[in-house]
Write a protein that holds these residues in place. Sequence first.
Motif: not given
Length: 338
Positions: A321-323, A200-202, A158-164
């Motif tokens: 892509t996060p939703v 955390l970065r996101g 998952l794009d965790f940066e985008a999730a944040g």
Amino acid sequence: MVTLAEVARHAGVSASTVSYVLSGKRSISAGTRQRVRESIDRLGYQPHAGARALASSRSRVIALMVPLRTDMYVPVMMEIAVAVATTARTHGYDVLLLTGEEGPSAMRRVIGSGLAEATILTDIQLDDERLPLLRAAGQPAVLLGLPADTAGLSCVDLDFEAAGALCVDHLAELGHRDIAVIGESPGVYARHTGFAERTLRGLRVRATARGVGLLHRPCEGGHDALSGTLARIFDERPGTTGFVVQNESAVEPLLALLRRTGRAVPEDVSVVAVCPDQLAAQASVRLTSVAIPAQELGRRAVERLVARLDGTGDHGVELLTPVLTVRDSSGPAPRLAR
């Protein structure tokens, strides 16, 4: 138990022809191959795994490394494991599950034994000690997660940066100016686990861009640990009206403690979580959340690995892509906090 000789008699061919159809070592006419396959299906023949491996130099086994640490949310890892196993079976592979925390030693054992011809790794750290061994061995592998250096690797996550960033955007658009992050346990960050660091970065990058105050506090989860963490957050930032939770074991304790301190959700405080949909939907207050698509991650990891084994796939990174799904736990910031 049906034997290879019985399949040969049923199909009207020699035993060696059946063996060649199974191994693919020689070209067999389409008609004969179809007849043999029909006999195999009708009789329910199952090739002996050891003999098949010796004949083809392939074990048809995928090793899945899932270190079950005490600070991990096991249901997500097991959901991934089930998805890997069921998808692998549809492609004719079995799965060898490794749940220890041995790290490089487990990697050496898998590569050196020849039990598995490919590997899926989870719990990826930014500087993962297993990766030099994996690169040196040249064995096909897929990582469920991203290390700091993805060169020459195949990764799915998952794009965790985008999730944040999504979580901050949602709260900022509702007028929240001070956000606290209830993070994973300290050990997860001490290991520099990729998904937690990237989230955390996101969060931090988007909070800076939005002009929003952000306070991050790791937490062991559970009522007692969270009680202390929450008290410190309100001592340091009494104007906090938005929470982002990336710690499944902290979800219900957080909601309970907010109620106990007289803070209504979402009228006084909004909560957004990065967690499985089922957990979010069944919480005591239905949580606005970014879903962790565990089944999809497991399925895609196997498909990328099978493509590598078949010679049709290549290295690369695939980020889902996060939703964000809005539920009952988020609302406009209180007027006095704006």
